[in-house]
Design a protein around this motif. Structure first.
Motif, PDB file in Angstrom:
ATOM      1  N   LEU A 152       0.491   5.523  -5.926  1.00 55.33           N
ATOM      2  CA  LEU A 152      -0.646   5.171  -6.767  1.00 55.33           C
ATOM      3  C   LEU A 152      -0.402   5.705  -8.185  1.00 55.33           C
ATOM      4  O   LEU A 152       0.017   6.853  -8.364  1.00 55.33           O
ATOM      5  CB  LEU A 152      -1.914   5.795  -6.183  1.00 55.33           C
ATOM      6  CG  LEU A 152      -3.217   5.202  -6.675  1.00 55.33           C
ATOM      7  CD1 LEU A 152      -3.353   3.732  -6.274  1.00 55.33           C
ATOM      8  CD2 LEU A 152      -4.399   6.004  -6.156  1.00 55.33           C
ATOM      9  N   THR A 197     -11.636   8.368  -4.660  1.00 52.58           N
ATOM     10  CA  THR A 197     -11.753   7.123  -3.888  1.00 52.58           C
ATOM     11  C   THR A 197     -10.433   6.686  -3.268  1.00 52.58           C
ATOM     12  O   THR A 197     -10.375   6.279  -2.112  1.00 52.58           O
ATOM     13  CB  THR A 197     -12.248   5.976  -4.812  1.00 52.58           C
ATOM     14  OG1 THR A 197     -13.349   6.461  -5.566  1.00 52.58           O
ATOM     15  CG2 THR A 197     -12.647   4.747  -4.031  1.00 52.58           C
ATOM     16  N   HIS A 198      -9.345   6.745  -4.059  1.00 54.58           N
ATOM     17  CA  HIS A 198      -8.079   6.114  -3.634  1.00 54.58           C
ATOM     18  C   HIS A 198      -6.983   7.105  -3.267  1.00 54.58           C
ATOM     19  O   HIS A 198      -5.952   6.707  -2.747  1.00 54.58           O
ATOM     20  CB  HIS A 198      -7.539   5.212  -4.758  1.00 54.58           C
ATOM     21  CG  HIS A 198      -8.498   4.163  -5.226  1.00 54.58           C
ATOM     22  ND1 HIS A 198      -8.755   3.017  -4.510  1.00 54.58           N
ATOM     23  CD2 HIS A 198      -9.276   4.101  -6.335  1.00 54.58           C
ATOM     24  CE1 HIS A 198      -9.645   2.280  -5.172  1.00 54.58           C
ATOM     25  NE2 HIS A 198      -9.980   2.916  -6.282  1.00 54.58           N
ATOM     26  N   ARG A 244      -6.264  -1.571  -8.725  1.00 53.30           N
ATOM     27  CA  ARG A 244      -7.396  -1.423  -7.792  1.00 53.30           C
ATOM     28  C   ARG A 244      -8.697  -1.109  -8.497  1.00 53.30           C
ATOM     29  O   ARG A 244      -9.765  -1.366  -7.976  1.00 53.30           O
ATOM     30  CB  ARG A 244      -7.075  -0.323  -6.786  1.00 53.30           C
ATOM     31  CG  ARG A 244      -5.659  -0.481  -6.244  1.00 53.30           C
ATOM     32  CD  ARG A 244      -5.518  -0.234  -4.781  1.00 53.30           C
ATOM     33  NE  ARG A 244      -4.100  -0.380  -4.451  1.00 53.30           N
ATOM     34  CZ  ARG A 244      -3.400   0.505  -3.774  1.00 53.30           C
ATOM     35  NH1 ARG A 244      -3.973   1.613  -3.330  1.00 53.30           N
ATOM     36  NH2 ARG A 244      -2.133   0.292  -3.520  1.00 53.30           N
ATOM     37  N   GLU A 245      -8.597  -0.476  -9.661  1.00 51.45           N
ATOM     38  CA  GLU A 245      -9.817  -0.142 -10.393  1.00 51.45           C
ATOM     39  C   GLU A 245      -9.481  -0.078 -11.874  1.00 51.45           C
ATOM     40  O   GLU A 245      -8.402   0.373 -12.254  1.00 51.45           O
ATOM     41  CB  GLU A 245     -10.354   1.215  -9.928  1.00 51.45           C
ATOM     42  CG  GLU A 245     -11.857   1.215  -9.864  1.00 51.45           C
ATOM     43  CD  GLU A 245     -12.417   2.426  -9.109  1.00 51.45           C
ATOM     44  OE1 GLU A 245     -13.219   3.123  -9.712  1.00 51.45           O
ATOM     45  OE2 GLU A 245     -12.025   2.655  -7.932  1.00 51.45           O
ATOM     46  N   CYS A 264     -11.391   8.048  -9.437  1.00 53.01           N
ATOM     47  CA  CYS A 264     -10.426   7.186  -8.724  1.00 53.01           C
ATOM     48  C   CYS A 264      -9.644   7.988  -7.687  1.00 53.01           C
ATOM     49  O   CYS A 264      -9.342   7.494  -6.595  1.00 53.01           O
ATOM     50  CB  CYS A 264      -9.450   6.539  -9.697  1.00 53.01           C
ATOM     51  SG  CYS A 264     -10.185   5.226 -10.646  1.00 53.01           S
ATOM     52  N   LYS A 285       0.824  -1.213   0.000  1.00 60.16           N
ATOM     53  CA  LYS A 285       0.000   0.000   0.000  1.00 60.16           C
ATOM     54  C   LYS A 285       0.857   1.261   0.000  1.00 60.16           C
ATOM     55  O   LYS A 285       0.386   2.329  -0.337  1.00 60.16           O
ATOM     56  CB  LYS A 285      -0.913   0.020   1.235  1.00 60.16           C
ATOM     57  CG  LYS A 285      -1.907  -1.129   1.287  1.00 60.16           C
ATOM     58  CD  LYS A 285      -3.138  -0.864   0.430  1.00 60.16           C
ATOM     59  CE  LYS A 285      -4.154  -1.966   0.620  1.00 60.16           C
ATOM     60  NZ  LYS A 285      -5.144  -2.019  -0.465  1.00 60.16           N
ATOM     61  N   GLY A 287      -3.649   1.753  -9.929  1.00 62.15           N
ATOM     62  CA  GLY A 287      -3.066   0.798  -8.989  1.00 62.15           C
ATOM     63  C   GLY A 287      -1.619   1.172  -8.756  1.00 62.15           C
ATOM     64  O   GLY A 287      -1.145   2.186  -9.273  1.00 62.15           O
ATOM     65  N   SER A 288      -0.905   0.349  -7.987  1.00 61.67           N
ATOM     66  CA  SER A 288       0.493   0.684  -7.732  1.00 61.67           C
ATOM     67  C   SER A 288       1.434  -0.144  -8.593  1.00 61.67           C
ATOM     68  O   SER A 288       2.618   0.161  -8.694  1.00 61.67           O
ATOM     69  CB  SER A 288       0.825   0.467  -6.253  1.00 61.67           C
ATOM     70  OG  SER A 288       0.819  -0.912  -5.964  1.00 61.67           O
TER      71      SER A 288
END
Ligand code: ADP
Ligand code: ZN
Length: 326
Positions: free
Chosen positions: A15, A65-66, A38-39, A62, A11, A31-32
Protein backbone atom coordinates in the motif's frame (compact mmCIF):
# COMPACT_ATOMS: atom_id res chain seq x y z
CA UNK A 1 4.03 -2.34 -16.13
CA UNK A 2 0.83 -1.87 -18.02
CA UNK A 3 -2.15 0.28 -17.26
CA UNK A 4 -5.48 -0.80 -18.62
CA UNK A 5 -9.04 -0.87 -17.40
CA UNK A 6 -8.99 -4.66 -17.27
CA UNK A 7 -5.83 -4.92 -15.22
CA UNK A 8 -6.36 -6.94 -12.11
CA UNK A 9 -6.31 -5.37 -8.68
CA UNK A 10 -3.50 -6.94 -6.79
CA UNK A 11 -4.12 -6.82 -3.07
CA UNK A 12 -0.67 -8.24 -2.28
CA UNK A 13 1.13 -5.24 -3.67
CA UNK A 14 2.28 -2.84 -0.93
CA UNK A 15 0.00 0.00 0.00
CA UNK A 16 1.39 3.36 -1.07
CA UNK A 17 0.62 7.01 -0.58
CA UNK A 18 0.80 9.82 -3.10
CA UNK A 19 0.59 13.59 -2.76
CA UNK A 20 0.38 16.13 -5.51
CA UNK A 21 1.16 19.33 -3.64
CA UNK A 22 0.01 22.16 -5.88
CA UNK A 23 -0.17 25.89 -5.44
CA UNK A 24 -3.96 25.81 -5.23
CA UNK A 25 -4.69 22.33 -3.89
CA UNK A 26 -3.15 19.21 -2.39
CA UNK A 27 -4.39 15.96 -3.92
CA UNK A 28 -3.77 12.96 -1.66
CA UNK A 29 -4.28 9.30 -2.54
CA UNK A 30 -3.73 5.84 -1.13
CA UNK A 31 -3.51 2.69 -3.22
CA UNK A 32 -1.07 0.16 -4.60
CA UNK A 33 -0.80 1.60 -8.12
CA UNK A 34 -2.37 4.26 -10.35
CA UNK A 35 -5.02 1.74 -11.40
CA UNK A 36 -5.70 0.73 -7.81
CA UNK A 37 -6.37 3.94 -5.91
CA UNK A 38 -8.50 3.09 -2.89
CA UNK A 39 -9.03 6.50 -1.35
CA UNK A 40 -8.38 10.06 -2.42
CA UNK A 41 -9.01 13.51 -1.03
CA UNK A 42 -8.23 17.10 -1.97
CA UNK A 43 -7.44 20.02 0.34
CA UNK A 44 -7.02 23.68 -0.57
CA UNK A 45 -3.47 25.03 -0.26
CA UNK A 46 -3.86 27.68 2.42
CA UNK A 47 -1.13 28.11 5.03
CA UNK A 48 1.14 25.15 5.94
CA UNK A 49 -0.15 25.04 9.53
CA UNK A 50 -3.63 24.32 8.21
CA UNK A 51 -3.07 22.27 5.03
CA UNK A 52 -0.37 19.90 6.29
CA UNK A 53 -2.36 18.70 9.36
CA UNK A 54 -5.29 17.94 6.99
CA UNK A 55 -2.96 15.88 4.80
CA UNK A 56 -1.57 14.06 7.86
CA UNK A 57 -5.09 13.33 9.17
CA UNK A 58 -6.07 11.89 5.79
CA UNK A 59 -3.17 9.42 5.69
CA UNK A 60 -3.55 8.47 9.36
CA UNK A 61 -7.20 7.71 8.76
CA UNK A 62 -6.30 5.67 5.63
CA UNK A 63 -3.79 3.64 7.66
CA UNK A 64 -6.53 2.84 10.18
CA UNK A 65 -8.85 1.71 7.37
CA UNK A 66 -6.47 0.01 4.92
CA UNK A 67 -3.30 -0.80 6.91
CA UNK A 68 0.26 0.52 6.85
CA UNK A 69 1.59 2.61 3.99
CA UNK A 70 5.01 1.41 2.79
CA UNK A 71 6.14 4.54 0.99
CA UNK A 72 4.93 7.97 0.02
CA UNK A 73 5.54 9.83 -3.25
CA UNK A 74 5.40 13.62 -3.03
CA UNK A 75 5.36 15.81 -6.13
CA UNK A 76 5.51 19.40 -4.94
CA UNK A 77 5.13 22.89 -6.38
CA UNK A 78 8.48 24.64 -6.43
CA UNK A 79 11.06 25.72 -6.34
CA UNK A 80 12.08 22.93 -3.99
CA UNK A 81 15.36 21.51 -2.74
CA UNK A 82 15.59 18.00 -4.22
CA UNK A 83 19.35 17.67 -3.76
CA UNK A 84 19.77 14.78 -1.34
CA UNK A 85 23.23 15.90 -0.35
CA UNK A 86 21.83 19.24 0.81
CA UNK A 87 20.99 19.93 4.45
CA UNK A 88 17.73 21.50 3.31
CA UNK A 89 16.58 18.55 1.16
CA UNK A 90 12.80 18.49 1.25
CA UNK A 91 12.37 22.22 1.64
CA UNK A 92 10.22 24.57 -0.44
CA UNK A 93 12.60 27.41 -1.29
CA UNK A 94 11.88 30.74 -3.02
CA UNK A 95 8.19 30.32 -3.75
CA UNK A 96 6.20 33.55 -3.95
CA UNK A 97 3.35 31.62 -2.30
CA UNK A 98 2.86 33.30 1.10
CA UNK A 99 3.96 31.30 4.18
CA UNK A 100 5.38 28.32 2.28
CA UNK A 101 8.90 29.55 1.63
CA UNK A 102 11.33 27.72 3.94
CA UNK A 103 8.87 24.98 4.91
CA UNK A 104 10.52 21.54 4.94
CA UNK A 105 7.48 19.63 3.76
CA UNK A 106 9.27 16.25 3.70
CA UNK A 107 10.45 16.64 7.29
CA UNK A 108 6.99 17.60 8.53
CA UNK A 109 5.24 14.72 6.76
CA UNK A 110 7.83 12.01 7.38
CA UNK A 111 8.04 12.83 11.09
CA UNK A 112 4.25 12.83 11.47
CA UNK A 113 3.60 9.72 9.38
CA UNK A 114 6.78 7.72 9.99
CA UNK A 115 7.08 6.76 6.36
CA UNK A 116 9.85 7.05 3.75
CA UNK A 117 9.18 9.77 1.19
CA UNK A 118 10.26 10.08 -2.42
CA UNK A 119 10.36 13.81 -3.09
CA UNK A 120 10.36 15.62 -6.41
CA UNK A 121 8.77 18.51 -8.25
CA UNK A 122 5.13 18.30 -9.32
CA UNK A 123 6.24 18.40 -12.96
CA UNK A 124 8.79 15.61 -12.54
CA UNK A 125 5.95 13.55 -11.03
CA UNK A 126 3.64 14.41 -13.93
CA UNK A 127 6.38 13.55 -16.43
CA UNK A 128 6.87 10.17 -14.75
CA UNK A 129 3.14 9.48 -15.14
CA UNK A 130 2.97 10.64 -18.76
CA UNK A 131 6.11 8.62 -19.55
CA UNK A 132 4.72 5.49 -17.93
CA UNK A 133 1.03 5.65 -18.73
CA UNK A 134 0.37 8.58 -21.03
CA UNK A 135 1.64 10.50 -24.04
CA UNK A 136 5.27 9.47 -23.50
CA UNK A 137 4.83 5.69 -23.35
CA UNK A 138 7.78 3.86 -24.89
CA UNK A 139 9.75 7.06 -25.36
CA UNK A 140 12.84 7.52 -23.20
CA UNK A 141 13.79 11.07 -24.21
CA UNK A 142 10.99 13.40 -23.27
CA UNK A 143 10.06 16.87 -22.20
CA UNK A 144 6.84 17.66 -20.34
CA UNK A 145 5.69 21.25 -19.97
CA UNK A 146 2.54 22.52 -18.31
CA UNK A 147 1.28 25.94 -19.34
CA UNK A 148 -1.15 27.19 -16.72
CA UNK A 149 -0.95 29.71 -13.90
CA UNK A 150 2.80 29.31 -14.28
CA UNK A 151 4.91 27.40 -16.78
CA UNK A 152 6.76 24.40 -15.41
CA UNK A 153 8.62 21.66 -17.15
CA UNK A 154 10.56 18.46 -16.64
CA UNK A 155 13.16 16.67 -18.74
CA UNK A 156 13.94 13.01 -19.22
CA UNK A 157 16.86 11.58 -21.09
CA UNK A 158 17.48 7.87 -21.54
CA UNK A 159 14.57 7.17 -19.15
CA UNK A 160 16.05 9.29 -16.37
CA UNK A 161 14.86 12.60 -15.01
CA UNK A 162 17.38 15.36 -15.50
CA UNK A 163 18.02 17.44 -12.41
CA UNK A 164 21.18 19.30 -11.62
CA UNK A 165 22.07 21.55 -8.72
CA UNK A 166 18.31 21.94 -8.55
CA UNK A 167 15.53 21.02 -10.98
CA UNK A 168 15.16 22.64 -14.40
CA UNK A 169 13.16 25.88 -14.50
CA UNK A 170 11.93 25.75 -18.08
CA UNK A 171 9.24 28.37 -17.44
CA UNK A 172 11.82 31.05 -16.78
CA UNK A 173 13.90 30.51 -19.92
CA UNK A 174 14.86 33.89 -21.29
CA UNK A 175 13.22 34.58 -24.61
CA UNK A 176 12.80 37.70 -26.71
CA UNK A 177 9.49 39.47 -27.15
CA UNK A 178 7.94 38.63 -30.54
CA UNK A 179 7.56 41.38 -33.09
CA UNK A 180 4.06 42.78 -32.88
CA UNK A 181 3.53 41.90 -29.21
CA UNK A 182 1.98 44.61 -27.09
CA UNK A 183 4.15 46.65 -24.71
CA UNK A 184 2.90 45.05 -21.52
CA UNK A 185 4.73 44.50 -18.26
CA UNK A 186 4.66 40.68 -18.32
CA UNK A 187 3.44 38.48 -15.52
CA UNK A 188 6.61 36.97 -14.01
CA UNK A 189 7.25 38.26 -10.51
CA UNK A 190 10.98 37.86 -11.05
CA UNK A 191 11.50 38.69 -14.74
CA UNK A 192 8.49 40.70 -15.88
CA UNK A 193 8.16 40.15 -19.64
CA UNK A 194 11.73 38.90 -20.06
CA UNK A 195 10.97 35.21 -19.64
CA UNK A 196 8.64 32.60 -21.12
CA UNK A 197 6.31 32.52 -18.11
CA UNK A 198 6.07 36.33 -18.10
CA UNK A 199 5.05 36.27 -21.77
CA UNK A 200 3.04 33.08 -22.25
CA UNK A 201 1.49 31.77 -19.00
CA UNK A 202 -2.29 32.00 -18.47
CA UNK A 203 -1.91 35.17 -16.35
CA UNK A 204 0.36 36.72 -19.04
CA UNK A 205 -2.41 36.20 -21.61
CA UNK A 206 -4.93 37.73 -19.21
CA UNK A 207 -2.74 40.78 -18.47
CA UNK A 208 -1.89 41.34 -22.13
CA UNK A 209 -5.41 41.08 -23.56
CA UNK A 210 -7.34 42.11 -20.43
CA UNK A 211 -9.40 38.95 -20.94
CA UNK A 212 -8.91 35.55 -19.24
CA UNK A 213 -7.19 33.05 -21.55
CA UNK A 214 -10.18 30.72 -21.66
CA UNK A 215 -12.40 33.57 -22.84
CA UNK A 216 -10.24 34.57 -25.83
CA UNK A 217 -12.07 33.54 -29.01
CA UNK A 218 -10.43 30.91 -31.18
CA UNK A 219 -9.73 33.46 -33.93
CA UNK A 220 -8.15 36.02 -31.58
CA UNK A 221 -4.69 37.10 -32.77
CA UNK A 222 -3.38 36.32 -29.28
CA UNK A 223 -3.26 32.60 -30.12
CA UNK A 224 -0.86 33.10 -33.03
CA UNK A 225 1.41 35.08 -30.71
CA UNK A 226 1.03 32.45 -27.99
CA UNK A 227 1.95 29.69 -30.43
CA UNK A 228 5.09 31.59 -31.45
CA UNK A 229 6.27 31.82 -27.83
CA UNK A 230 5.60 28.14 -27.26
CA UNK A 231 7.31 27.29 -30.57
CA UNK A 232 10.40 29.21 -29.38
CA UNK A 233 10.31 27.19 -26.17
CA UNK A 234 10.04 23.93 -28.14
CA UNK A 235 12.87 24.98 -30.48
CA UNK A 236 15.16 25.72 -27.53
CA UNK A 237 14.28 22.43 -25.87
CA UNK A 238 14.75 20.50 -29.12
CA UNK A 239 18.16 22.06 -29.69
CA UNK A 240 19.41 21.65 -26.11
CA UNK A 241 18.10 18.25 -25.09
CA UNK A 242 17.29 16.56 -28.39
CA UNK A 243 14.14 14.92 -27.02
CA UNK A 244 12.06 12.55 -29.10
CA UNK A 245 8.82 14.10 -27.91
CA UNK A 246 7.56 17.25 -26.17
CA UNK A 247 4.33 16.81 -24.20
CA UNK A 248 2.30 19.95 -23.50
CA UNK A 249 -0.39 20.15 -20.82
CA UNK A 250 -2.00 22.60 -18.41
CA UNK A 251 -5.01 24.91 -18.64
CA UNK A 252 -3.81 27.00 -21.59
CA UNK A 253 -3.27 23.88 -23.72
CA UNK A 254 -6.99 23.13 -23.41
CA UNK A 255 -7.09 25.07 -26.71
CA UNK A 256 -6.52 22.24 -29.21
CA UNK A 257 -6.11 24.66 -32.14
CA UNK A 258 -2.80 25.77 -30.54
CA UNK A 259 -1.07 22.49 -31.40
CA UNK A 260 -1.01 22.83 -35.22
CA UNK A 261 -0.02 26.49 -34.83
CA UNK A 262 2.88 25.62 -32.50
CA UNK A 263 4.05 22.85 -34.85
CA UNK A 264 4.05 25.05 -37.92
CA UNK A 265 5.82 27.94 -36.13
CA UNK A 266 8.33 25.45 -34.77
CA UNK A 267 8.96 24.09 -38.23
CA UNK A 268 9.59 27.63 -39.44
CA UNK A 269 11.87 28.52 -36.53
CA UNK A 270 13.99 25.37 -36.91
CA UNK A 271 14.22 25.93 -40.67
CA UNK A 272 14.91 22.25 -41.45
CA UNK A 273 18.08 22.31 -39.35
CA UNK A 274 17.28 19.12 -37.41
CA UNK A 275 17.14 16.12 -39.74
CA UNK A 276 14.75 14.18 -37.48
CA UNK A 277 12.21 17.01 -37.75
CA UNK A 278 11.49 17.36 -41.40
CA UNK A 279 7.93 16.63 -42.41
CA UNK A 280 4.60 17.77 -40.95
CA UNK A 281 4.15 14.18 -39.71
CA UNK A 282 7.44 14.43 -37.77
CA UNK A 283 6.17 17.55 -35.99
CA UNK A 284 2.83 15.93 -35.25
CA UNK A 285 4.66 13.14 -33.41
CA UNK A 286 7.02 15.58 -31.78
CA UNK A 287 4.71 18.09 -30.09
CA UNK A 288 1.77 16.29 -28.52
CA UNK A 289 -0.95 16.95 -25.93
CA UNK A 290 -0.66 15.44 -22.45
CA UNK A 291 -2.96 12.46 -22.03
CA UNK A 292 -3.48 12.19 -18.29
CA UNK A 293 -4.76 15.72 -17.64
CA UNK A 294 -5.47 16.45 -13.98
CA UNK A 295 -4.46 12.92 -12.99
CA UNK A 296 -0.82 13.16 -14.08
CA UNK A 297 0.43 14.60 -10.78
CA UNK A 298 -1.20 12.13 -8.43
CA UNK A 299 -0.49 9.13 -10.67
CA UNK A 300 3.14 10.26 -10.79
CA UNK A 301 3.25 10.54 -7.00
CA UNK A 302 1.98 6.97 -6.62
CA UNK A 303 4.54 5.78 -9.19
CA UNK A 304 7.26 7.55 -7.19
CA UNK A 305 6.15 5.67 -4.07
CA UNK A 306 6.19 2.44 -6.05
CA UNK A 307 9.75 3.15 -7.13
CA UNK A 308 10.73 3.89 -3.55
CA UNK A 309 9.38 0.58 -2.30
CA UNK A 310 11.05 -1.25 -5.17
CA UNK A 311 14.22 -0.23 -3.39
CA UNK A 312 15.70 1.97 -6.04
CA UNK A 313 17.94 4.68 -4.77
CA UNK A 314 16.39 8.08 -5.32
CA UNK A 315 19.49 9.08 -7.23
CA UNK A 316 19.13 6.19 -9.66
CA UNK A 317 16.56 8.03 -11.72
CA UNK A 318 13.42 6.35 -12.94
CA UNK A 319 13.02 2.67 -12.27
CA UNK A 320 13.66 0.52 -15.34
CA UNK A 321 10.43 -1.34 -14.57
CA UNK A 322 8.44 1.74 -15.40
CA UNK A 323 10.25 2.57 -18.61
CA UNK A 324 10.96 0.88 -21.85
CA UNK A 325 13.70 2.36 -23.93
CA UNK A 326 12.77 3.26 -27.43
P1 ADP B 1 -2.61 25.57 -12.44
O1 ADP B 1 -1.53 26.02 -13.33
O2 ADP B 1 -3.02 26.63 -11.46
O3 ADP B 1 -2.36 24.24 -11.82
P2 ADP B 1 -4.19 25.21 -14.84
O4 ADP B 1 -3.20 24.33 -15.50
O5 ADP B 1 -5.63 24.87 -15.01
O6 ADP B 1 -3.94 25.34 -13.29
O7 ADP B 1 -3.95 26.67 -15.38
C1 ADP B 1 -4.76 27.75 -15.10
C2 ADP B 1 -4.55 28.81 -16.18
O8 ADP B 1 -4.95 28.25 -17.43
C3 ADP B 1 -5.36 30.07 -15.99
O9 ADP B 1 -4.53 31.20 -16.25
C4 ADP B 1 -6.47 29.97 -17.02
O10 ADP B 1 -6.80 31.25 -17.56
C5 ADP B 1 -5.88 29.08 -18.09
N1 ADP B 1 -6.92 28.23 -18.66
C6 ADP B 1 -7.72 27.36 -18.01
N2 ADP B 1 -8.58 26.77 -18.87
C7 ADP B 1 -8.30 27.28 -20.09
C8 ADP B 1 -8.85 27.07 -21.38
N3 ADP B 1 -9.84 26.24 -21.61
N4 ADP B 1 -8.29 27.77 -22.40
C9 ADP B 1 -7.27 28.63 -22.21
N5 ADP B 1 -6.74 28.88 -21.01
C10 ADP B 1 -7.24 28.23 -19.96
ZN1 ZN C 1 10.44 34.45 -14.95
Amino acid sequence: MSFSSDSVRCKERPLLGGIEAGGTKFVCAVGSAPDDIRETQTFPTTEPEKTLPQVIDFFQSCVRTHGAIKGLGLGCFGPVDIDQTSTSWGQITTTPKPNWSGVNIVKVLSEALGVAIEFDTDVNAALLAEATLGAGRNVADLVYVTIGTGIGGALMSGGRAINGSMHPEIGHMQIAREEGDTEFEGSCLFHGAACLEGLASGPAITVRWKTPAHELGMDHSGWELQSKYLATMCANLALILSPRRIILGGGVMQQPHLFPMIRSNLQQKLAYYLPQLNTAADFEQFVVPAELGQKAGIFGAILMAQRLTLNHSRQDGFAPETYERQ
